[in-house]
Scaffold this motif. Structure first.
Motif, PDB file in Angstrom:
ATOM      1  N   ALA A 125       9.610  10.002  -9.603  1.00  0.00           N
ATOM      2  CA  ALA A 125       8.558  10.397  -8.704  1.00  0.00           C
ATOM      3  C   ALA A 125       9.139  10.857  -7.526  1.00  0.00           C
ATOM      4  O   ALA A 125      10.008  10.213  -7.075  1.00  0.00           O
ATOM      5  N   PRO A 126       8.122  11.518  -6.561  1.00  0.00           N
ATOM      6  CA  PRO A 126       8.558  11.557  -5.163  1.00  0.00           C
ATOM      7  C   PRO A 126       8.534  10.135  -4.529  1.00  0.00           C
ATOM      8  O   PRO A 126       7.702   9.422  -4.917  1.00  0.00           O
ATOM      9  N   SER A 127       9.475   9.964  -3.692  1.00  0.00           N
ATOM     10  CA  SER A 127       9.809   8.481  -3.135  1.00  0.00           C
ATOM     11  C   SER A 127       8.478   7.800  -2.711  1.00  0.00           C
ATOM     12  O   SER A 127       8.231   6.752  -2.625  1.00  0.00           O
ATOM     13  N   ALA A 128       7.758   8.586  -1.959  1.00  0.00           N
ATOM     14  CA  ALA A 128       6.415   8.243  -1.277  1.00  0.00           C
ATOM     15  C   ALA A 128       5.106   7.918  -2.371  1.00  0.00           C
ATOM     16  O   ALA A 128       4.079   7.436  -1.924  1.00  0.00           O
ATOM     17  N   GLY A 129       5.385   8.865  -3.392  1.00  0.00           N
ATOM     18  CA  GLY A 129       4.106   8.464  -4.346  1.00  0.00           C
ATOM     19  C   GLY A 129       3.864  10.036  -4.725  1.00  0.00           C
ATOM     20  O   GLY A 129       4.226  11.008  -4.193  1.00  0.00           O
ATOM     21  N   ILE A 130       3.179  10.101  -5.956  1.00  0.00           N
ATOM     22  CA  ILE A 130       2.913  11.432  -6.315  1.00  0.00           C
ATOM     23  C   ILE A 130       1.488  11.986  -5.497  1.00  0.00           C
ATOM     24  O   ILE A 130       0.887  11.166  -5.041  1.00  0.00           O
ATOM     25  N   PRO A 131       1.623  13.034  -5.322  1.00  0.00           N
ATOM     26  CA  PRO A 131       0.466  13.692  -4.266  1.00  0.00           C
ATOM     27  C   PRO A 131      -1.041  13.151  -4.910  1.00  0.00           C
ATOM     28  O   PRO A 131      -1.848  12.700  -3.871  1.00  0.00           O
ATOM     29  N   ALA A 132      -1.406  13.049  -5.846  1.00  0.00           N
ATOM     30  CA  ALA A 132      -2.629  12.720  -6.564  1.00  0.00           C
ATOM     31  C   ALA A 132      -2.846  11.415  -6.280  1.00  0.00           C
ATOM     32  O   ALA A 132      -4.148  10.855  -5.596  1.00  0.00           O
ATOM     33  N   ALA A 133      -2.064  10.446  -6.296  1.00  0.00           N
ATOM     34  CA  ALA A 133      -2.124   9.048  -5.768  1.00  0.00           C
ATOM     35  C   ALA A 133      -2.331   8.860  -4.523  1.00  0.00           C
ATOM     36  O   ALA A 133      -3.372   8.201  -3.743  1.00  0.00           O
ATOM     37  N   SER A 178      -0.016  11.850   3.876  1.00  0.00           N
ATOM     38  CA  SER A 178       1.278  11.705   4.686  1.00  0.00           C
ATOM     39  C   SER A 178       1.359  10.087   5.111  1.00  0.00           C
ATOM     40  O   SER A 178       2.594   9.713   5.376  1.00  0.00           O
ATOM     41  N   ASP A 179       0.215   9.510   5.383  1.00  0.00           N
ATOM     42  CA  ASP A 179       0.432   8.186   5.854  1.00  0.00           C
ATOM     43  C   ASP A 179       0.323   7.006   4.799  1.00  0.00           C
ATOM     44  O   ASP A 179       0.492   5.857   5.021  1.00  0.00           O
ATOM     45  N   VAL A 180       0.507   7.690   3.534  1.00  0.00           N
ATOM     46  CA  VAL A 180       0.563   6.537   2.497  1.00  0.00           C
ATOM     47  C   VAL A 180       1.978   6.670   1.629  1.00  0.00           C
ATOM     48  O   VAL A 180       2.568   7.478   1.463  1.00  0.00           O
ATOM     49  N   VAL A 181       2.249   5.515   1.429  1.00  0.00           N
ATOM     50  CA  VAL A 181       3.440   5.240   0.438  1.00  0.00           C
ATOM     51  C   VAL A 181       3.146   4.464  -0.563  1.00  0.00           C
ATOM     52  O   VAL A 181       2.702   3.274  -0.462  1.00  0.00           O
ATOM     53  N   VAL A 182       3.410   4.822  -1.861  1.00  0.00           N
ATOM     54  CA  VAL A 182       3.171   4.102  -3.010  1.00  0.00           C
ATOM     55  C   VAL A 182       4.409   3.473  -3.318  1.00  0.00           C
ATOM     56  O   VAL A 182       5.549   3.989  -3.212  1.00  0.00           O
ATOM     57  N   THR A 183       4.177   2.094  -3.816  1.00  0.00           N
ATOM     58  CA  THR A 183       5.256   1.166  -3.886  1.00  0.00           C
ATOM     59  C   THR A 183       5.119   0.504  -5.204  1.00  0.00           C
ATOM     60  O   THR A 183       4.134   0.250  -5.942  1.00  0.00           O
ATOM     61  N   SER A 184       6.225  -0.359  -5.469  1.00  0.00           N
ATOM     62  CA  SER A 184       6.245  -1.231  -6.628  1.00  0.00           C
ATOM     63  C   SER A 184       5.755  -2.616  -6.389  1.00  0.00           C
ATOM     64  O   SER A 184       6.147  -3.696  -6.248  1.00  0.00           O
ATOM     65  N   CYS A 210      -1.415  -6.284 -13.015  1.00  0.00           N
ATOM     66  CA  CYS A 210      -0.552  -7.083 -12.275  1.00  0.00           C
ATOM     67  C   CYS A 210       0.734  -6.586 -12.607  1.00  0.00           C
ATOM     68  O   CYS A 210       1.736  -6.368 -11.993  1.00  0.00           O
ATOM     69  N   GLY A 211       1.237  -6.688 -13.849  1.00  0.00           N
ATOM     70  CA  GLY A 211       2.434  -5.975 -14.562  1.00  0.00           C
ATOM     71  C   GLY A 211       2.878  -4.638 -14.469  1.00  0.00           C
ATOM     72  O   GLY A 211       4.106  -4.373 -14.520  1.00  0.00           O
ATOM     73  N   TRP A 212       2.058  -3.936 -13.990  1.00  0.00           N
ATOM     74  CA  TRP A 212       2.430  -2.624 -13.712  1.00  0.00           C
ATOM     75  C   TRP A 212       3.014  -2.190 -12.336  1.00  0.00           C
ATOM     76  O   TRP A 212       3.953  -1.368 -12.238  1.00  0.00           O
ATOM     77  N   ARG A 213       2.857  -3.300 -11.417  1.00  0.00           N
ATOM     78  CA  ARG A 213       3.679  -3.071  -9.983  1.00  0.00           C
ATOM     79  C   ARG A 213       3.230  -1.843  -9.477  1.00  0.00           C
ATOM     80  O   ARG A 213       4.256  -1.089  -8.972  1.00  0.00           O
ATOM     81  N   MET A 214       2.022  -1.700  -9.151  1.00  0.00           N
ATOM     82  CA  MET A 214       1.624  -0.588  -8.634  1.00  0.00           C
ATOM     83  C   MET A 214       0.853  -1.097  -7.100  1.00  0.00           C
ATOM     84  O   MET A 214      -0.340  -1.274  -7.118  1.00  0.00           O
ATOM     85  N   GLY A 215       1.569  -0.794  -6.182  1.00  0.00           N
ATOM     86  CA  GLY A 215       0.852  -1.164  -4.560  1.00  0.00           C
ATOM     87  C   GLY A 215       1.244   0.059  -3.863  1.00  0.00           C
ATOM     88  O   GLY A 215       1.554   1.105  -4.119  1.00  0.00           O
ATOM     89  N   TRP A 216       0.704  -0.156  -2.733  1.00  0.00           N
ATOM     90  CA  TRP A 216       0.839   0.676  -1.450  1.00  0.00           C
ATOM     91  C   TRP A 216       0.731   0.197  -0.120  1.00  0.00           C
ATOM     92  O   TRP A 216       0.344  -0.831   0.107  1.00  0.00           O
ATOM     93  N   LEU A 217       1.330   1.148   0.852  1.00  0.00           N
ATOM     94  CA  LEU A 217       1.108   0.694   2.367  1.00  0.00           C
ATOM     95  C   LEU A 217       0.274   2.170   2.794  1.00  0.00           C
ATOM     96  O   LEU A 217       0.529   3.054   2.135  1.00  0.00           O
ATOM     97  N   VAL A 218      -0.468   1.814   3.902  1.00  0.00           N
ATOM     98  CA  VAL A 218      -1.213   2.831   4.631  1.00  0.00           C
ATOM     99  C   VAL A 218      -0.722   2.617   6.185  1.00  0.00           C
ATOM    100  O   VAL A 218      -0.825   1.591   6.475  1.00  0.00           O
TER     101      VAL A 218
END
Length: 409
Positions: A67-75, A94-100, A242-250
């Motif tokens: 996926a794009p490094s910062a996350g898919i656009p919809a997310a 653009s202020d959001v990064v999707v992370t593990s 929990c096991g999906w490891r889906m987080g983010w920072l803003v």
């Protein structure tokens, strides 16, 4: 022999460290009651079906590559809209990064922020990952006290006194793990004023923001437009994944930290991306049906109330009622108990009940605690508290009062 880097010697993760002894006992045929780990899916909670379907559909539709490094656009768009709904102004995708997971989000932010030896103020008690990251980065985590006598709130004067020229940030976990406390708006406003005056970044871990009982949660970034704030969140807790490891920072008030934002984005590029199919669950989670949350919290409230009632009835134990999440820090005031890790291990070996020692999270000098996770169903909690009560009365209590002679610690 090849030696490891010396700074990794300080990396500890108490939550999983005590599990090794529990696993040894299980291998011998013992039944263990696990009140140690904050994973609702180990008990009677399930991931909402519409999230599973979203990930299944993404896999079926071929979204299995990078996926794009910062996350898919919809997310990223959905997370930005969620910030707006919760009162955080001016957030764009653009202020959001999707992370593990939120854990990787914290690591990216701290790695981009800190040079070796620089300082971050960390809650004490606090989630063990924070200190582990400090050790990994060769930076210094400086504990600030959460005051048990005042509902685990923080002391602004102490935090101000701890700041030095090498201090870069203050980290919050609000709602808090391991105490379940929620900071008042007035306290947050005081902390933001301190950060404003000191030129500090606020790192606000808000992963439990929807798991509330009687108290509202105020997003830190909703209170200031002139302080650099990075907010962390994810699907693990409120969305039971929990096991999906889906987080983010803003990045909140991103105009105040363009270099830091750029550095995080470069680090995100370097590690490629968070898992791709699971990112397709973020928009359905944040903007789809939410009924599972009040249903979860109805069950959790009953379990919390049971925990508080039972713990406070045991001689030598006390607990502050948690306002959020599914954790509490239980105070041990038993003569002869001078090491809460040994207390937890002795309890485990004799009764099969597993808690995590308070010293693994940090605590005020001279105090002893253990963390209880009250996610299990009430019958399991009742059995665990029966065994805890009997253990303490046998080894530490005479006639309903704390004994002077020490039992096993």
């Amino acid at each position: 022999m090849i030696r490891a880097a010396r700074h990794i010697e300080n990396v500890r993760y108490a939550i999983r460290n005590v599990v090794a002894e529990a696993s040894r006992l299980e291998a011998q045929g013992r039944r263990i009651l696990f009140l140690n780990i904050g994973d609702p899916l180990k008990f009677d909670f399930q991931t909402p079906p519409h999230l599973i379907e979203a990930v299944h559909r993404a896999m079926r539709d071929g979204h299995n590559g990078y996926a794009p490094s910062a996350g898919i656009p919809a997310a990223r768009e959905a997370i930005a809209r969620e910030c707006t709904r919760t009162g955080i102004p001016g957030i764009t995708p653009s202020d959001v990064v999707v992370t593990s997971g939120a854990s990787e989000a914290l690591e990216l932010a701290l790695t981009a922020l800190l040079d070796p030896g620089e300082r971050v103020l960390l809650p004490n008690p606090g989630y063990p990952l924070y200190n582990a990251l400090m050790a990994k980065l060769n930076a210094r985590g400086v504990p600030y006290t959460l005051d048990e006598e005042r509902g685990w709130t923080l002391d602004l004067e102490e935090i101000d006194a701890l700041c030095t020229p090498g201090t870069r940030a203050i980290l919050l976990c609000n709602p808090n793990n391991p105490t379940g406390a929620v900071l008042d708006r007035k306290v947050l406003e005081g902390l933001l004023e301190l950060a404003r005056r000191r030129g500090l970044v606020i790192l606000s871990d808000e992963i439990y923001d929807k798991l509330l009982y009687d108290k509202d949660h105020t997003p830190t970034a909703s209170l200031a437009k002139d302080v650099p704030i990075i907010t962390f969140n994810g699907l693990s807790k409120a969305y039971l994944a929990c096991g999906w490891r889906m987080g983010w920072l803003v990045f909140c008030n991103a105009h105040l930290m363009p270099e830091l934002k750029s550095a995080v984005m470069r680090l995100a590029d370097a590690r490629l991306c968070a898992p791709a199919p699971q990112q397709y669950a973020i928009q359905p989670a944040l903007e789809g049906p939410q009924e599972h949350i009040p249903e979860m919290m109805k069950r959790m409230r009953s379990r919390r109330d049971l925990m508080v009632r039972r713990i406070n009835a045991i001689p030598g134990l006390s607990v502050v009622e948690p306002a959020a999440a599914f954790y509490a820090m239980v105070r041990l005031q038993l003569p002869g108990v001078t090491d809460d890790e040994q207390f937890v291990l002795s309890l485990l070996r004799e009764t099969g009940v597993l808690f995590v020692h308070g010293s693994g999270f940090g605590q005020k000098a001279g105090t002893h605690h253990f963390r209880v996770v009250f996610l299990p169903p009430e019958d399991i909690l009742s059995t665990a508290f029966d065994r805890l009560d009997a253990f303490i009365r046998e080894h530490h209590v005479v006639g309903g009062h704390a004994a002077r002679a020490s039992g096993p610690a």
